[in-house]
Design a protein around this motif. Structure first.
Motif, mmCIF file in Angstrom:
data_model
loop_
_atom_site.group_PDB
_atom_site.id
_atom_site.type_symbol
_atom_site.label_atom_id
_atom_site.label_comp_id
_atom_site.label_asym_id
_atom_site.label_seq_id
_atom_site.Cartn_x
_atom_site.Cartn_y
_atom_site.Cartn_z
ATOM 1 N N MET A 143 71.457 -49.388 -61.561
ATOM 2 C CA MET A 143 70.317 -49.835 -62.353
ATOM 3 C C MET A 143 69.146 -50.228 -61.463
ATOM 4 N N SER A 144 69.213 -49.892 -60.201
ATOM 5 C CA SER A 144 68.197 -50.306 -59.236
ATOM 6 C C SER A 144 67.373 -49.113 -58.761
ATOM 7 N N ALA A 145 66.163 -49.428 -58.287
ATOM 8 C CA ALA A 145 65.248 -48.413 -57.781
ATOM 9 C C ALA A 145 64.302 -49.066 -56.792
ATOM 10 N N THR A 146 63.515 -48.239 -56.117
ATOM 11 C CA THR A 146 62.544 -48.733 -55.150
ATOM 12 C C THR A 146 61.214 -48.040 -55.362
ATOM 13 N N VAL A 147 60.132 -48.823 -55.400
ATOM 14 C CA VAL A 147 58.779 -48.263 -55.448
ATOM 15 C C VAL A 147 58.258 -48.216 -54.025
ATOM 16 N N GLY A 148 57.829 -47.023 -53.605
ATOM 17 C CA GLY A 148 57.396 -46.841 -52.232
ATOM 18 C C GLY A 148 55.993 -47.337 -51.969
ATOM 19 N N VAL A 149 55.570 -47.183 -50.730
ATOM 20 C CA VAL A 149 54.255 -47.651 -50.311
ATOM 21 C C VAL A 149 53.168 -46.770 -50.927
ATOM 22 N N GLY A 150 51.959 -47.294 -50.973
ATOM 23 C CA GLY A 150 50.838 -46.542 -51.506
ATOM 24 C C GLY A 150 49.646 -47.424 -51.745
ATOM 25 N N ARG A 151 48.536 -46.790 -52.091
ATOM 26 C CA ARG A 151 47.295 -47.510 -52.372
ATOM 27 C C ARG A 151 46.800 -47.158 -53.762
ATOM 28 N N ALA A 152 46.147 -48.110 -54.409
ATOM 29 C CA ALA A 152 45.652 -47.892 -55.767
ATOM 30 C C ALA A 152 44.437 -48.761 -56.017
ATOM 31 N N VAL A 153 43.728 -48.440 -57.102
ATOM 32 C CA VAL A 153 42.606 -49.239 -57.583
ATOM 33 C C VAL A 153 42.857 -49.527 -59.053
ATOM 34 N N ILE A 154 42.722 -50.803 -59.457
ATOM 35 C CA ILE A 154 42.906 -51.197 -60.848
ATOM 36 C C ILE A 154 41.586 -51.750 -61.367
ATOM 37 N N GLN A 155 40.978 -51.024 -62.304
ATOM 38 C CA GLN A 155 39.691 -51.429 -62.870
ATOM 39 C C GLN A 155 39.928 -52.430 -63.990
ATOM 40 N N SER A 156 39.216 -53.525 -63.947
ATOM 41 C CA SER A 156 39.275 -54.513 -65.012
ATOM 42 C C SER A 156 37.964 -54.454 -65.792
ATOM 43 N N SER A 157 37.549 -55.574 -66.357
ATOM 44 C CA SER A 157 36.296 -55.610 -67.109
ATOM 45 C C SER A 157 35.110 -55.441 -66.167
ATOM 46 N N ILE A 158 33.924 -55.249 -66.754
ATOM 47 C CA ILE A 158 32.724 -55.110 -65.928
ATOM 48 C C ILE A 158 32.500 -56.361 -65.088
ATOM 49 N N ALA A 159 32.712 -57.524 -65.682
ATOM 50 C CA ALA A 159 32.464 -58.777 -64.970
ATOM 51 C C ALA A 159 33.449 -58.984 -63.824
ATOM 52 N N ARG A 160 34.711 -58.566 -64.026
ATOM 53 C CA ARG A 160 35.734 -58.796 -63.003
ATOM 54 C C ARG A 160 35.710 -57.743 -61.904
ATOM 55 N N GLY A 161 35.315 -56.506 -62.251
ATOM 56 C CA GLY A 161 35.262 -55.455 -61.259
ATOM 57 C C GLY A 161 36.597 -54.760 -61.062
ATOM 58 N N ALA A 162 36.709 -54.069 -59.929
ATOM 59 C CA ALA A 162 37.896 -53.267 -59.626
ATOM 60 C C ALA A 162 38.672 -53.909 -58.486
ATOM 61 N N TYR A 163 40.000 -53.912 -58.630
ATOM 62 C CA TYR A 163 40.882 -54.530 -57.629
ATOM 63 C C TYR A 163 41.539 -53.441 -56.780
ATOM 64 N N PRO A 164 41.207 -53.375 -55.485
ATOM 65 C CA PRO A 164 41.940 -52.469 -54.604
ATOM 66 C C PRO A 164 43.282 -53.089 -54.223
ATOM 67 N N VAL A 165 44.345 -52.288 -54.249
ATOM 68 C CA VAL A 165 45.685 -52.789 -53.962
ATOM 69 C C VAL A 165 46.360 -51.850 -52.969
ATOM 70 N N ALA A 166 47.044 -52.412 -51.993
ATOM 71 C CA ALA A 166 47.836 -51.634 -51.052
ATOM 72 C C ALA A 166 49.254 -52.201 -51.025
ATOM 73 N N VAL A 167 50.242 -51.356 -51.288
ATOM 74 C CA VAL A 167 51.653 -51.727 -51.157
ATOM 75 C C VAL A 167 52.109 -51.197 -49.811
ATOM 76 N N LEU A 196 63.492 -52.881 -57.224
ATOM 77 C CA LEU A 196 63.473 -53.280 -58.634
ATOM 78 C C LEU A 196 64.878 -53.138 -59.214
ATOM 79 N N THR A 197 65.232 -54.033 -60.116
ATOM 80 C CA THR A 197 66.514 -53.941 -60.814
ATOM 81 C C THR A 197 66.256 -53.996 -62.314
#
Length: 396
Positions: free
Chosen positions: A61-85, A91-92
């Motif tokens: 029942m377990s798995a692994t999310v690998g490394v990577g980069r992403a951008v998560i856009q929120s509202s106009i006021a909050r802007g976009a969040y760059p994320v790097a794993v 995960l279980t």
């Protein structure tokens, strides 16, 4: 504060300033918002997206999310969040319900206490557990998160009872995002509109361009000939494609037409006769009910119509056999059969005769039909026609 400028304030740059001023960072969705997604790329360039891949453990029942980069856009006021794993995340998944299956989400989520009162300032890879149902549905994604995968957890599954069937349970939903002007690699089921006319994306083996209302296949650059079977609707008037029947075609803005129309040709080697003194398409003693030819008018609107046959007037040296073209567009007669436009012969000995005529003022791209019409000048004399032909040549 409504306007933010990066690296300008003498009091320091805030986190919000940094997020909302990422000009040109990602694929635009509106004038101030970008597309959330994983940054594409792979070793050797063999795959569309490899970042944040979910690798399940067989029989578990377990798995692994690998490394990577992403951008998560929120509202106009909050802007976009760059994320790097930068390190794999284990995960279980919870065991399956005894009676019903469920669908879980794997998401990349941003917590920002300034806006969500979560008490946290961090990004996390999480499982959002679905509800067991007879017809399970994926749960709603949390605010400011990016859905990476759905995972179907079958009823009764656990680490000691088969675990998750990863090959069939895992569905890859990772969207990609690229810099402004970049070609977006995506899936064929991606229904998101383009950010601006002239925005390009790659879907499988097809390059598409956003025209302001729809994604239009654009497999070749301007001036290129599109391969057969690739393009249904042209991208611009004057575009060429190779049809599935091997005919070069040109898009006129609404339809594909032969790039080089004609010549068109039809013939009958079965002799027929008539004693009618008015023009008729039907001949007796032949299996060919009427000799017709359909053609498409060229851009010039002008064609040469040629016709002829081997003719004779039975037992008469004075009667004449006439063969004249009739041109129609649907039910409208453009040219009626007429002696002035006829190939004619007299006498009881076969004579091969033909004529060529110019027809103007046709509608370019329209379809017309030429029919061979026949008559005798004497109702008591039967006229014979053999080796008949019709030909239409476009005039450029």
């Amino acid at each position: 504060m409504n306007a933010h400028s990066a690296w300008l304030s003498p009091d320091g740059q805030t986190r919000q300033d940094t997020r909302v001023t990422q000009v040109g960072a990602v694929t635009p969705v509106t004038d101030v918002k970008g597309r959330s997604g994983v940054l594409p790329g792979s070793d050797g360039g063999r795959h569309r997206v490899t970042g944040l891949w979910l690798a399940g453990t067989a029989g578990a029942m377990s798995a692994t999310v690998g490394v990577g980069r992403a951008v998560i856009q929120s509202s106009i006021a909050r802007g976009a969040y760059p994320v790097a794993v930068t390190e794999p995340v284990p995960l279980t998944f919870a065991d399956g319900n005894p009676q019903y299956g469920r669908i879980d989400l794997v998401v990349l989520r941003v917590y920002d206490h300034d806006h969500d009162a979560s008490g946290r300032y961090e990004a996390a890879v999480e499982i959002v557990q679905g509800e067991p149902k007879a017809l399970p549905e994926a749960p709603a994604a949390p605010d400011t998160s990016l859905v990476l995968f759905t995972v179907a957890v079958a009823a009764g599954r656990s680490a000691g009872n088969g675990g998750i069937d990863w090959d069939n349970a895992r569905v890859d939903l990772r969207p990609a995002t690229v810099a402004v002007g970049g070609i977006l690699p995506t899936h064929s089921d991606d229904t998101a509109p383009g950010g601006y006319p002239g925005h390009y994306r790659d879907v499988g083996t097809t390059l598409q361009r956003w025209d302001g209302a729809a994604w239009v296949p654009y497999p070749k650059g301007i001036g290129g000939v599109v391969p057969a079977g690739v393009l249904t609707t042209g991208g611009y008037p004057g575009q060429y494609r190779d049809s599935t029947t091997g005919v070069l075609q040109r898009w006129n803005g609404s339809a594909w037409l032969p790039a080089v129309p004609g010549p068109a040709f039809a013939q009958s080697l079965d002799a027929g006769s008539t004693a009618s003194t008015t023009y008729t398409a039907t001949l007796a003693d032949t299996a060919v009910s009427a000799l017709t030819l359909t053609f498409t008018a060229p851009p010039s609107g002008s064609v040469i119509i040629s016709l002829g046959a081997r003719m004779y007037t039975k037992d008469s040296e004075t009667a004449s056999a006439h063969m004249s073209p009739q041109v129609t567009q649907g039910s409208t007669v453009i040219w009626a059969a007429d002696d002035e436009r006829a190939a004619s012969a007299s006498g009881a000995v076969n004579k091969s005769v033909s004529t060529a005529l110019r027809l103007n003022s046709l509608t370019a791209g329209a379809t017309y039909t030429v029919t061979a019409m026949h008559r005798s000048t004497n109702a008591a004399v039967t006229c014979w026609f053999d080796t008949l032909f019709l030909r239409v040549d476009p005039i450029t």
